[in-house]
Design a protein around this motif. Structure first.
Motif, short mmCIF file in Angstrom:
data_model
loop_
_atom_site.label_atom_id
_atom_site.label_comp_id
_atom_site.label_asym_id
_atom_site.label_seq_id
_atom_site.Cartn_x
_atom_site.Cartn_y
_atom_site.Cartn_z
N ALA A 68 11.79 2.64 7.72
CA ALA A 68 10.49 2.99 8.30
C ALA A 68 9.37 2.86 7.28
O ALA A 68 8.23 2.53 7.64
N ALA A 69 9.66 3.11 6.01
CA ALA A 69 8.64 3.09 4.96
C ALA A 69 8.47 1.71 4.32
O ALA A 69 7.62 1.54 3.44
N LEU A 70 9.26 0.74 4.75
CA LEU A 70 9.22 -0.59 4.14
C LEU A 70 7.84 -1.23 4.29
O LEU A 70 7.29 -1.28 5.39
N ARG A 71 7.31 -1.72 3.18
CA ARG A 71 5.99 -2.36 3.19
C ARG A 71 6.13 -3.84 2.81
O ARG A 71 7.09 -4.23 2.13
N LEU A 72 5.16 -4.62 3.24
CA LEU A 72 5.22 -6.06 3.02
C LEU A 72 5.28 -6.41 1.53
O LEU A 72 5.96 -7.35 1.13
N GLU A 73 4.59 -5.61 0.72
CA GLU A 73 4.57 -5.89 -0.73
C GLU A 73 5.91 -5.59 -1.39
O GLU A 73 6.11 -5.93 -2.56
N HIS A 74 6.83 -4.98 -0.67
CA HIS A 74 8.17 -4.72 -1.20
C HIS A 74 9.09 -5.93 -1.04
O HIS A 74 10.21 -5.92 -1.55
N MET A 143 6.50 3.56 11.41
CA MET A 143 7.39 4.19 12.36
C MET A 143 7.99 5.43 11.71
O MET A 143 8.05 5.53 10.48
N SER A 144 8.46 6.34 12.52
CA SER A 144 9.22 7.47 11.97
C SER A 144 10.68 7.06 11.87
O SER A 144 11.13 6.10 12.53
N GLY A 145 11.45 7.79 11.06
CA GLY A 145 12.87 7.49 10.98
C GLY A 145 13.56 7.69 12.32
O GLY A 145 14.46 6.94 12.69
#
Length: 220
Positions: A68-74, A143-145
């Protein structure tokens, strides 16, 4: 030999008397995920997001909070797939970060489904799997988990599976179960799941090999 209904009746009696161990959620293995993905239309913003979320969730073996916390910069593109930086996790409380690899794949094709979603959702920055409002409008919020789990439940139910059997851990468990069943190295499995202890992973291998070379195969 007792028939199946008689055995089940006996087991129910034992459970009433002694209680039962809480049932684990079902692992969303690669074959189940393929069935689910095949039933999701390849058009429509929400459909594309859900296809990418389920496929990438399986392939990355990430925890629901991490997904849910995944960001494009990762994400960093590589020749064979994508490198995923997980800045902080349950087993990395100091936030040193861990990097895992998600291959392109030939069957689930997680990267192709992810790319289709990023283009359709016009995701140029921020959260990879953003929350959606009514009318399938993409927001900049994560999103939430729990929402990750609800997506899997909904899509599983759509192909006739029992949604109650699946949970937030199902995709992560599905990766490990599938990896163990196909003979993956225990250490490679840990590279992806980032478990501190090998004992947990060994359990997946034991389950996958439960009937393989069984001690009683030669005389039962």
């Amino acid at each position: 030999m007792a028939d199946a209904p008689a055995i089940e009746q006996t087991l129910r009696g034992i459970r009433r008397t002694h209680g039962s161990v809480p049932k684990k959620k079902r692992a969303a293995t690669h074959d189940l995920v393929r069935t689910i993905l095949e039933a999701i239309p390849e058009t429509g913003i929400r459909n594309l997001r859900d296809r990418a979320l389920i496929a990438f969730g399986l392939a990355s073996a990430m925890r629901r909070s991490e997904l849910a916390a995944l960001r494009l910069e990762h994400l960093t593109r590589a020749e064979d797939g994508v490198r995923v930086l997980i800045p902080k996790s349950k087993t990395d409380q100091e936030g040193a970060g861990r990097t895992i690899a998600v291959p392109r794949g030939l069957r689930i094709r997680p990267l192709a489904l992810l790319e289709a979603w990023l283009v359709a959702g016009e995701i140029a920055e921020g959260f990879v799997f953003g929350r959606m409002r009514k009318g399938d409008r993409v927001t900049g919020a994560a999103m939430s988990g729990e929402a990750v789990a609800l997506v899997l439940k909904e899509r599983a139910a759509a192909v006739g599976l029992d949604a109650a059997e699946f949970g937030a851990h199902s995709l992560r468990a599905g990766f490990l179960t599938s990896a163990a069943a196909t003979g993956a190295s225990l250490f490679k499995m840990r590279d992806q799941s980032r478990h501190e202890s090998l004992d947990v992973l060994a359990g997946y291998v034991r389950d996958a090999d439960l009937f393989k070379d069984h001690a009683g195969a030669g005389f039962l």
